[in-house]
Write a protein that holds these residues in place. Sequence first.
Motif, mmCIF file in Angstrom:
data_model
loop_
_atom_site.group_PDB
_atom_site.id
_atom_site.type_symbol
_atom_site.label_atom_id
_atom_site.label_comp_id
_atom_site.label_asym_id
_atom_site.label_seq_id
_atom_site.Cartn_x
_atom_site.Cartn_y
_atom_site.Cartn_z
ATOM 1 N N GLY A 276 -10.931 -6.533 -3.399
ATOM 2 C CA GLY A 276 -9.998 -5.570 -3.969
ATOM 3 C C GLY A 276 -10.438 -4.999 -5.305
ATOM 4 N N GLU A 277 -11.049 -5.827 -6.138
ATOM 5 C CA GLU A 277 -11.478 -5.405 -7.474
ATOM 6 C C GLU A 277 -12.931 -4.944 -7.510
ATOM 7 O OE1 GLU A 277 -9.538 -5.225 -10.299
ATOM 8 O OE2 GLU A 277 -7.890 -5.595 -8.912
ATOM 9 N N ALA A 278 -13.637 -5.041 -6.400
ATOM 10 C CA ALA A 278 -15.055 -4.669 -6.360
ATOM 11 C C ALA A 278 -15.217 -3.202 -5.981
ATOM 12 C CB ALA A 278 -15.789 -5.548 -5.347
ATOM 13 N N ARG A 279 -16.290 -2.590 -6.465
ATOM 14 C CA ARG A 279 -16.614 -1.225 -6.087
ATOM 15 C C ARG A 279 -17.374 -1.252 -4.767
ATOM 16 N NH1 ARG A 279 -20.974 -0.630 -5.231
ATOM 17 N NH2 ARG A 279 -22.128 -0.471 -7.141
ATOM 18 N N VAL A 280 -16.920 -0.423 -3.837
ATOM 19 C CA VAL A 280 -17.602 -0.250 -2.548
ATOM 20 C C VAL A 280 -17.809 1.241 -2.333
ATOM 21 C CG1 VAL A 280 -16.672 -2.380 -1.538
ATOM 22 C CG2 VAL A 280 -15.421 -0.217 -1.240
ATOM 23 N N PHE A 281 -18.504 1.603 -1.265
ATOM 24 C CA PHE A 281 -18.740 3.003 -0.950
ATOM 25 C C PHE A 281 -18.147 3.328 0.418
ATOM 26 C CE2 PHE A 281 -22.087 1.821 -3.880
ATOM 27 C CZ PHE A 281 -22.050 2.859 -4.799
ATOM 28 N N ASP B 145 -4.400 -9.140 6.423
ATOM 29 C CA ASP B 145 -5.324 -9.161 5.286
ATOM 30 C C ASP B 145 -5.542 -7.751 4.743
ATOM 31 O OD1 ASP B 145 -5.670 -11.927 5.330
ATOM 32 O OD2 ASP B 145 -7.423 -11.811 6.640
ATOM 33 N N LEU B 146 -5.657 -6.766 5.612
ATOM 34 C CA LEU B 146 -5.833 -5.377 5.182
ATOM 35 C C LEU B 146 -4.621 -4.908 4.379
ATOM 36 C CD1 LEU B 146 -7.559 -2.773 5.296
ATOM 37 C CD2 LEU B 146 -6.289 -2.179 7.363
ATOM 38 N N ARG B 147 -3.433 -5.195 4.871
ATOM 39 C CA ARG B 147 -2.214 -4.786 4.154
ATOM 40 C C ARG B 147 -2.091 -5.478 2.795
ATOM 41 N NH1 ARG B 147 -0.641 -4.564 9.500
ATOM 42 N NH2 ARG B 147 0.190 -6.682 9.575
ATOM 43 N N HIS B 148 -2.431 -6.762 2.735
ATOM 44 C CA HIS B 148 -2.381 -7.481 1.448
ATOM 45 C C HIS B 148 -3.404 -6.917 0.473
ATOM 46 C CE1 HIS B 148 0.577 -10.620 2.129
ATOM 47 N NE2 HIS B 148 0.080 -10.813 3.342
ATOM 48 N N LEU B 149 -4.605 -6.636 0.958
ATOM 49 C CA LEU B 149 -5.642 -6.062 0.105
ATOM 50 C C LEU B 149 -5.196 -4.702 -0.430
ATOM 51 C CD1 LEU B 149 -8.553 -6.507 -0.944
ATOM 52 C CD2 LEU B 149 -9.354 -5.315 1.092
ATOM 53 N N GLN C 139 -6.302 0.873 1.056
ATOM 54 C CA GLN C 139 -5.164 1.795 1.046
ATOM 55 C C GLN C 139 -5.450 3.012 1.923
ATOM 56 O OE1 GLN C 139 -4.907 2.356 -3.199
ATOM 57 N NE2 GLN C 139 -3.299 0.810 -3.425
ATOM 58 N N SER C 140 -6.673 3.523 1.869
ATOM 59 C CA SER C 140 -7.050 4.668 2.699
ATOM 60 C C SER C 140 -7.002 4.303 4.177
ATOM 61 C CB SER C 140 -8.452 5.159 2.338
ATOM 62 O OG SER C 140 -8.459 5.704 1.045
ATOM 63 N N ALA C 141 -7.495 3.122 4.506
ATOM 64 C CA ALA C 141 -7.470 2.678 5.898
ATOM 65 C C ALA C 141 -6.038 2.622 6.414
ATOM 66 C CB ALA C 141 -8.138 1.307 6.037
ATOM 67 N N VAL C 142 -5.152 2.026 5.625
ATOM 68 C CA VAL C 142 -3.743 1.918 6.021
ATOM 69 C C VAL C 142 -3.123 3.314 6.157
ATOM 70 C CG1 VAL C 142 -1.454 1.126 5.279
ATOM 71 C CG2 VAL C 142 -3.432 -0.410 5.105
ATOM 72 N N ALA C 143 -3.415 4.198 5.187
ATOM 73 C CA ALA C 143 -2.861 5.553 5.217
ATOM 74 C C ALA C 143 -3.330 6.332 6.443
ATOM 75 C CB ALA C 143 -3.240 6.306 3.942
ATOM 76 N N GLU C 144 -4.530 6.051 6.922
ATOM 77 C CA GLU C 144 -5.084 6.729 8.099
ATOM 78 C C GLU C 144 -4.611 6.105 9.406
ATOM 79 O OE1 GLU C 144 -6.868 9.522 8.384
ATOM 80 O OE2 GLU C 144 -6.788 9.820 6.223
ATOM 81 N N TRP D 256 -2.148 -15.474 0.355
ATOM 82 C CA TRP D 256 -2.032 -14.249 -0.425
ATOM 83 C C TRP D 256 -0.912 -14.410 -1.446
ATOM 84 C CZ3 TRP D 256 -5.535 -10.585 -0.631
ATOM 85 C CH2 TRP D 256 -6.404 -10.410 0.451
ATOM 86 N N VAL D 257 -1.183 -13.991 -2.681
ATOM 87 C CA VAL D 257 -0.219 -14.089 -3.772
ATOM 88 C C VAL D 257 0.050 -12.683 -4.282
ATOM 89 C CG1 VAL D 257 0.249 -15.051 -6.049
ATOM 90 C CG2 VAL D 257 -1.087 -16.379 -4.383
ATOM 91 N N ARG D 258 1.313 -12.337 -4.394
ATOM 92 C CA ARG D 258 1.697 -11.036 -4.919
ATOM 93 C C ARG D 258 2.094 -11.192 -6.384
ATOM 94 N NH1 ARG D 258 4.611 -7.450 -1.067
ATOM 95 N NH2 ARG D 258 2.435 -7.201 -0.535
ATOM 96 N N ALA D 259 1.509 -10.380 -7.241
ATOM 97 C CA ALA D 259 1.865 -10.401 -8.663
ATOM 98 C C ALA D 259 3.270 -9.860 -8.847
ATOM 99 C CB ALA D 259 0.871 -9.585 -9.467
#
Length: 157
Positions: free
Chosen positions: A39-44, A133-137, A107-112, A152-155
């Motif tokens: 979640g906090e890492a940069r990906v492409f 896992d996708l929804r939590h991420l 978020q993009s995956a879920v939105a699509e 999974w822990v929600r802040a």
Amino acid sequence: MSDHEGSLAEPAFPGDDGLTDPALAPVLGDTSATLARLGEARVFVPIVAVLGERASDGSDKNADMAAVLMAGADGRQALLAFTSVATLEAWNPQARPVPVYGQAAAQSAVAEGASALILDLGQPHWSVVETDDLRHLAAGDTLAHTPTGTAWVRATE
């Protein structure tokens, strides 16, 4: 609203070298550890040209740019993401790499309407983040290790 939002005038990753995010590199291949850091890492996310309508003479009338969704044999869709420009180019050298945080990719995956995010397709350490896992991420939750496994822990604010 994500903690990672910025403006177009301020690049989110100034000076990015396109290599695998240092927080993610040592855990690739370990599904739980990758998920905890993704979640906090940069990906492409790869963006490719999609041809639109053709003119009567056969020439392109228009083209659009789109993120890549793959469909599985069961019909479910997954968004592709890669940990580095090199892994993306190994998959498709014509794709344009768009750097985003892993949470934004989810978020993009879920939105699509996708039910999964495929990370580093075609690489030895490729992995799939799907369903809960996708929804939590996407929600920005944190994967914590407990004595009985992971959760999974929600802040809370």
